[in-house]
Design a protein around this motif. Sequence first.
Motif, short mmCIF file in Angstrom:
data_model
loop_
_atom_site.label_atom_id
_atom_site.label_comp_id
_atom_site.label_asym_id
_atom_site.label_seq_id
_atom_site.Cartn_x
_atom_site.Cartn_y
_atom_site.Cartn_z
N ASN B 233 2.78 33.13 4.60
CA ASN B 233 3.53 32.05 5.22
C ASN B 233 2.60 30.91 5.58
OD1 ASN B 233 6.03 32.00 7.76
ND2 ASN B 233 6.31 32.04 5.58
N LEU B 234 1.51 31.28 6.22
CA LEU B 234 0.54 30.28 6.67
C LEU B 234 -0.07 29.56 5.47
CD1 LEU B 234 -0.97 29.08 9.04
CD2 LEU B 234 -2.65 30.87 8.84
N GLY B 235 -0.42 30.34 4.46
CA GLY B 235 -1.00 29.73 3.26
C GLY B 235 -0.07 28.69 2.67
N ARG B 251 -1.32 23.07 19.50
CA ARG B 251 -0.75 24.32 20.00
C ARG B 251 -0.26 25.18 18.82
NH1 ARG B 251 1.10 26.50 24.72
NH2 ARG B 251 2.91 27.86 24.61
N ALA B 252 0.38 24.52 17.88
CA ALA B 252 0.87 25.26 16.72
C ALA B 252 -0.27 25.93 15.97
CB ALA B 252 1.64 24.33 15.79
N GLY B 316 4.57 22.74 12.06
CA GLY B 316 4.54 23.49 13.32
C GLY B 316 5.08 24.90 13.19
N LEU B 317 5.90 25.26 14.18
CA LEU B 317 6.42 26.61 14.25
C LEU B 317 7.93 26.59 14.35
CD1 LEU B 317 4.15 27.68 17.20
CD2 LEU B 317 3.68 28.14 14.82
N TYR B 318 8.50 27.74 14.18
CA TYR B 318 9.94 27.88 14.30
C TYR B 318 10.37 27.80 15.77
CZ TYR B 318 14.10 30.84 14.87
OH TYR B 318 15.28 31.37 15.25
N VAL B 443 5.64 19.02 15.09
CA VAL B 443 5.55 17.56 15.16
C VAL B 443 6.94 16.99 15.45
CG1 VAL B 443 3.53 17.02 13.79
CG2 VAL B 443 5.65 17.60 12.65
N GLU B 444 6.94 15.87 16.14
CA GLU B 444 8.21 15.34 16.61
C GLU B 444 9.16 15.04 15.46
OE1 GLU B 444 8.37 11.91 19.46
OE2 GLU B 444 7.41 13.52 20.61
N LYS B 445 8.59 14.38 14.47
CA LYS B 445 9.46 14.06 13.33
C LYS B 445 9.11 14.98 12.17
CE LYS B 445 10.85 9.31 14.11
NZ LYS B 445 9.77 8.55 14.78
#
Lengths: 164, 524
Positions: B233-235, B251-252, B316-318, B443-445
């Motif tokens: 997933n990260l890759g 943070r992510a 980022g993250l879920y 990220v915000e957008k």
Amino acid sequence: MEKENLPPVSFAVLDKVLDLARANSLWPVTFGLACCAIEMMSAAMARFDIDRFGAGVFRPSPRQADLMIVSGTVTKKMAPVLVTLYDQMPSPKWVIAMGNCAISGGPFVFEGQYNLIEGVDKLVPVDVYVPGCPPRPEGLLEGFLKLEEKITGKRRFPGPVERW
Amino acid sequence: MVDKTKAELQAAFADLTIIEESYPQCGYHLSVDLKAKDILEVAGFFDERHFYLAVELGVDYKDYLELVYIFSIHSSLCKVKVTLKLDPSQPAAPTLSKIYACAYWYEREIHEFYGVRFEGHPGLTYLFLHDGIDFYPLRKEKIPVSEKDRQELNSYSPALRDDSLFINMGPQHPSTHGVLRVVLKMDGEYIEDAYPVLGYLHRMQEKMAENRSYYQFLPNTGRMDYLGAMSFNLGYVTAVERLAGIDVPARAHYVRVIATELNRICSHLLWIGAYLADLGGLSPFLYAFDDRENIQDVLEAVTGSRLTYCYFRFGGLYNDVDDAFILGTKAVIARMRGRFALYEKLVGGNVIFINRTRGIGVIEKERARKYAVCGPVLRGAGIGMDLRKKEPYAAYPEIDFEVPIGTNGDALDMYHIRIKEMETSLNIIEQAIERLPDGPFIVEKAPKKLKPRKGDLYHVVETPRGELGIYIVSDESDKPYRMKWRVPSFSNLMIFPELAKGNLLSDAVAILGSLDLVIPEIDR
Ligand code: SF4
């Protein structure tokens, strides 16, 4: 044969006893296909402990098993192997299709796919379907309970009580 | 290193145009376009300088077929992309299998998926596909397999070749961990040769990638290597972020590291359990799964799944982690630290285990390079390459950790390395938790629809099994034009026939297990 010559006993009761025995000692064949197989392994381990239902005796040889858990994606290359394994199992035998892949091809169905059997029920008769990608081990356990119910006609535990 | 390689390459081949590429954007430093006749000499050049062939792949650009070779080196950071343009109607190229042993496998794959003929290749038969297939799946147009090719493709039948005894291990065999099939040619109890037959779980992932948008493909990554789902997933997300130029909040990055390392421990635990079960000891399996369940509980709370995680998003993250996650992770660390002594007693110090693994399946450095093995297997052979250190991604550059290295390269070493890697992972998690910054987790957008820049990218990450390379060609649409997965288990499997030769049948299980293969990842 004349009617009078028929044996005067009925095997109905014996059958019931046998079914009870079968339902409580399902021996699955060790047959992991893909991701779902890991959850099948989890189900056999300490926390979920499939042995409680007498089904923890995973057999590497199909000739000693009476249950096949198809846990993963069935490809066209694998199909003949799967059918051979099924044929080698002695009757009576059952099949659990575990996971969306085994049920319908799951996430790998797309137009123009060239290597997938979209559902293992196209190859062998399936008794219980356990959906999920992958199903949780509890899901598989519920599948076992369903199968037992199918064999004996009775559910081992009463179903969940509706309380509210 | 890059400048030196460039100068030397230029000196050796005066008429080559060597282009310097931007490494942060493309993932390689130099690119060279060749004529087919030169490839052998160029490969020889890299071989002399101890480069390894990270991957060989094909891309169908409709007007021409392109073969891409990525050469890389263990000791420093220098990657060279070599391309070869072929005529799509009669694609042919010389084989590299005499120089790099791993090319034997990659070329077989390209041959059946693209129909490229490799002149001088010793065994161009089916590797992945089933016999009934009559077109080249990864070509953009449906091109039927010619009659001559078809005979050759279907010719794999070891029993016809001579009258030795052949033993089929798999595809249903408890110790192949899935559906790997290895045909063993026996001389009494000893193995004369081994032929892996793959593709029993070929799920068309690379074809699928061309049919789906970048977002739609995201869940597939966790199903490729279900034991190291987080790493895959990260890759994938880091590759696409790099291609599309998406920034990720700090943070992510840290949470990604924590989650990936937790997953790495899970994966190694499963390996220990399964490997010991292969060797005949069932109880470690129960202990390992017990530990695994504890870690899975923690991960499940934030990701929502137990196995096939799909937790990271582009940018980022879920969802964010909470205090319960941090506390749970700390508890896992404390618990795991205490378990190593138990594993040492149960497994590491067990005489039967030691005698069955010591001196078995020894991998020397040179051989490891020729086969481009990676991950713990490579480090077991004494080459301390870890991509988390060499080409750091996510928050790894800010974290301090050691890379365990083996000395003998045998199966016993692989065990010790994996145990030590779990300890390393615990240290990494601890540091990451300590430094976990506040702030947004995505990220915000975050882009709803991705249209990365035109071009290609070769991105690598270190999964529990080693180097995962993702090669993406983008044509500015929302679907990848081509996505190649260079998977670690595949290159670790390649070396197996050589390791098995001359060994006892029972040792073949010990060797195969020590490589830690995940079959769906090999088959893709
Ligand atoms: S249903 Fe999902 S988890 Fe199960 S084998 Fe298929 S992809 Fe893997």
